[in-house]
Design a protein around this motif. Structure first.
Motif, mmCIF file in Angstrom:
data_model
loop_
_atom_site.group_PDB
_atom_site.id
_atom_site.type_symbol
_atom_site.label_atom_id
_atom_site.label_comp_id
_atom_site.label_asym_id
_atom_site.label_seq_id
_atom_site.Cartn_x
_atom_site.Cartn_y
_atom_site.Cartn_z
ATOM 1 N N GLU A 20 0.951 -1.177 0.077
ATOM 2 C CA GLU A 20 -0.031 -0.119 0.122
ATOM 3 C C GLU A 20 0.891 1.341 0.011
ATOM 4 N N ARG A 21 1.926 1.211 0.611
ATOM 5 C CA ARG A 21 3.023 2.374 0.559
ATOM 6 C C ARG A 21 3.699 2.715 -0.755
ATOM 7 N N GLN A 22 3.838 1.508 -1.447
ATOM 8 C CA GLN A 22 4.484 1.475 -2.533
ATOM 9 C C GLN A 22 3.849 1.668 -3.860
ATOM 10 N N ARG A 23 2.290 1.595 -3.965
ATOM 11 C CA ARG A 23 1.751 1.296 -5.180
ATOM 12 C C ARG A 23 1.742 2.817 -5.853
ATOM 13 N N ASN A 24 1.576 3.700 -4.977
ATOM 14 C CA ASN A 24 1.519 5.221 -5.743
ATOM 15 C C ASN A 24 2.717 5.502 -6.287
ATOM 16 N N GLU A 25 3.964 4.702 -5.961
ATOM 17 C CA GLU A 25 5.257 5.051 -6.767
ATOM 18 C C GLU A 25 5.376 4.497 -8.146
ATOM 19 N N LEU A 26 4.621 3.661 -8.333
ATOM 20 C CA LEU A 26 4.633 2.989 -9.621
ATOM 21 C C LEU A 26 3.760 3.971 -10.783
ATOM 22 N N PRO A 27 4.291 4.016 -12.022
ATOM 23 C CA PRO A 27 3.517 4.599 -13.195
ATOM 24 C C PRO A 27 2.055 3.939 -13.221
ATOM 25 N N GLY A 28 1.113 4.693 -13.662
ATOM 26 C CA GLY A 28 -0.452 4.343 -13.642
ATOM 27 C C GLY A 28 -0.556 2.931 -14.637
ATOM 28 N N ALA A 29 0.124 2.830 -15.510
ATOM 29 C CA ALA A 29 0.236 1.515 -16.282
ATOM 30 C C ALA A 29 0.932 0.338 -15.929
ATOM 31 N N ARG A 30 1.705 0.509 -14.690
ATOM 32 C CA ARG A 30 2.105 -0.698 -14.077
ATOM 33 C C ARG A 30 1.595 -0.971 -12.816
ATOM 34 N N ARG A 31 0.629 -0.328 -12.546
ATOM 35 C CA ARG A 31 -0.097 -0.726 -11.239
ATOM 36 C C ARG A 31 -1.155 -1.950 -11.416
ATOM 37 N N ALA A 32 -1.243 -2.502 -12.250
ATOM 38 C CA ALA A 32 -2.399 -3.698 -12.431
ATOM 39 C C ALA A 32 -2.351 -4.696 -11.514
ATOM 40 N N GLY A 33 -0.931 -5.320 -11.218
ATOM 41 C CA GLY A 33 -0.682 -6.415 -10.563
ATOM 42 C C GLY A 33 -0.895 -6.061 -8.924
ATOM 43 N N VAL A 34 -0.849 -4.674 -8.546
ATOM 44 C CA VAL A 34 -0.922 -4.241 -7.347
ATOM 45 C C VAL A 34 -2.108 -4.906 -6.525
ATOM 46 N N PRO A 35 -3.417 -4.501 -7.147
ATOM 47 C CA PRO A 35 -4.810 -4.783 -6.515
ATOM 48 C C PRO A 35 -4.810 -6.181 -6.801
ATOM 49 N N TRP A 36 -4.450 -6.754 -7.592
ATOM 50 C CA TRP A 36 -4.771 -8.145 -7.727
ATOM 51 C C TRP A 36 -4.123 -9.027 -6.737
ATOM 52 N N LEU A 37 -2.813 -8.405 -6.367
ATOM 53 C CA LEU A 37 -2.016 -9.158 -5.193
ATOM 54 C C LEU A 37 -2.592 -8.830 -4.046
ATOM 55 N N LEU A 38 -2.998 -7.509 -3.776
ATOM 56 C CA LEU A 38 -3.571 -6.803 -2.392
ATOM 57 C C LEU A 38 -4.788 -7.789 -2.113
#
Length: 344
Positions: free
Chosen positions: A98-116
């Motif tokens: 959750e702390r790191q997700r906003n550090e990624l470009p928008g196009a590279r965030r798809a995997g974060v909510p999937w893993l969360l």
């Protein structure tokens, strides 16, 4: 709050060890009673920590307590304490993501909510397991441990007499090769365990041993850095597993689309859930390297082994003074009349 036992250092080691263990058992039992309260966000954390401290204490004072606490009970406590680790690890991973997700470009965030989403489900299962399976088992074990710790072990003249002398000996054992472990990235986990055990040894007696207070604070600081290193290693492993799982899911979906005959669907495919996970793994690794450089560069970490040795020397009671034997009288030759050469 559980009262901390007092007047421990000068007490015989077996009795003092039993009092410390009983106070930690009280703390674990109190935390376990808070688990049903869903609004108590700290209950699970306190329960895990209290069990871990109790286990560490029984391990440290095993020679003093093995006559009353059999190995079977220690193994059961070990298994229960380890079983609570999954919930803690998942909590750390969710917080980091959750702390790191906003550090990624928008196009590279798809995997974060999937893993969360998967980690959140895993955390809920771990919490449920603690409440429904581990907590009842702990209640039964706590009753047996309380009976065992109520027994008085037989005296053993081969063991250190006072708790102070025993803690001094154990601190020397923990600090003996700590400097080498702290300087080696691959040994960081072993160093963290040494630091944690030294801290747990000192905390029950910190009110009596005033010099220990500053050392405990430094142990906490170094333990936090080492714990962060270990947590990042677990995060890196989790990200690798998640990336492999996400890639397998996408491949299966592409296969289904290809054999399903949907024109152009296989070429488009589903959005890859792995997006961003490998980038986050690189971020975690870089953060780990920075933390280790900070640890090695900190004077507090470099000086900690020597401080443990100095504190051990201060805690150890002075050796008893043995009265000197009376000086031998000088040997004088017997008068001639008492020897065989005396004349009649």
């Amino acid at each position: 709050m559980t009262r901390r036992p007092e007047n421990l250092l000068a007490a015989p080691a077996p009795g003092a060890a039993r009092r410390i263990a009983l106070s930690l058992l009280d703390a674990a039992t109190a935390a376990r009673e808070r688990l049903p309260d869903a609004s108590d966000a700290e209950a699970l954390h306190d329960f895990r920590v209290a069990m871990r401290r109790l286990r560490s204490t029984l391990r440290a004072y095993q020679p003093q307590l093995e006559a009353v606490v059999p190995a079977k009970l220690r193994r059961r406590l070990r298994d229960l304490a380890r079983a609570t680790g999954e919930a803690r690890d998942v909590e750390v991973q969710i917080s980091w993501l959750e702390r790191q997700r906003n550090e990624l470009p928008g196009a590279r965030r798809a995997g974060v909510p999937w893993l969360l989403s998967r980690l959140t489900q895993r955390r809920e299962r771990a919490y449920q397991d603690i409440r429904e399976r581990i907590a009842p088992k702990f209640e039964r074990l706590a009753r047996r441990l309380r009976r065992a710790l109520g027994s008085v072990p037989p005296p053993d003249a081969t063991l250190p007499a006072s708790l102070a002398s025993l803690i001094a000996q154990l601190l020397e054992d923990q600090g003996s090769d700590l400097e080498r472990l702290l300087a080696n990235h691959a040994e960081a986990h072993a160093a963290r365990i040494r630091v944690k055990r030294a801290r747990y040894l000192l905390e029950p007696v910190v009110q009596e041993a005033k010099p220990a207070a500053a050392v405990v604070q430094r142990l906490k600081h170094v333990q936090q850095l080492l714990g962060d290193l270990h947590d990042l290693q677990v995060v890196i492993g989790r990200l690798g597993d998640a990336a492999a799982e996400a890639a397998a899911q996408r491949t299966r979906r592409l296969h289904e689309l290809a054999v399903g005959g949907e024109r152009g669907a296989a070429a488009r495919g589903p959005r890859p859930a792995t997006s961003g996970l490998l980038a986050l793994a690189r971020v975690a690794r870089a953060t780990q390297e920075r933390l280790f450089r900070r640890l090695v560069g900190r004077r507090v970490a470099r000086s900690l082994p020597a401080e443990l040795m100095a504190l051990a020397a201060e805690l150890r009671p002075p050796a008893p003074i043995v009265a000197a034997a009376p000086a031998a009288r000088p040997h004088l030759p017997l008068p001639a009349r008492y020897t065989h050469r005396a004349r009649a």
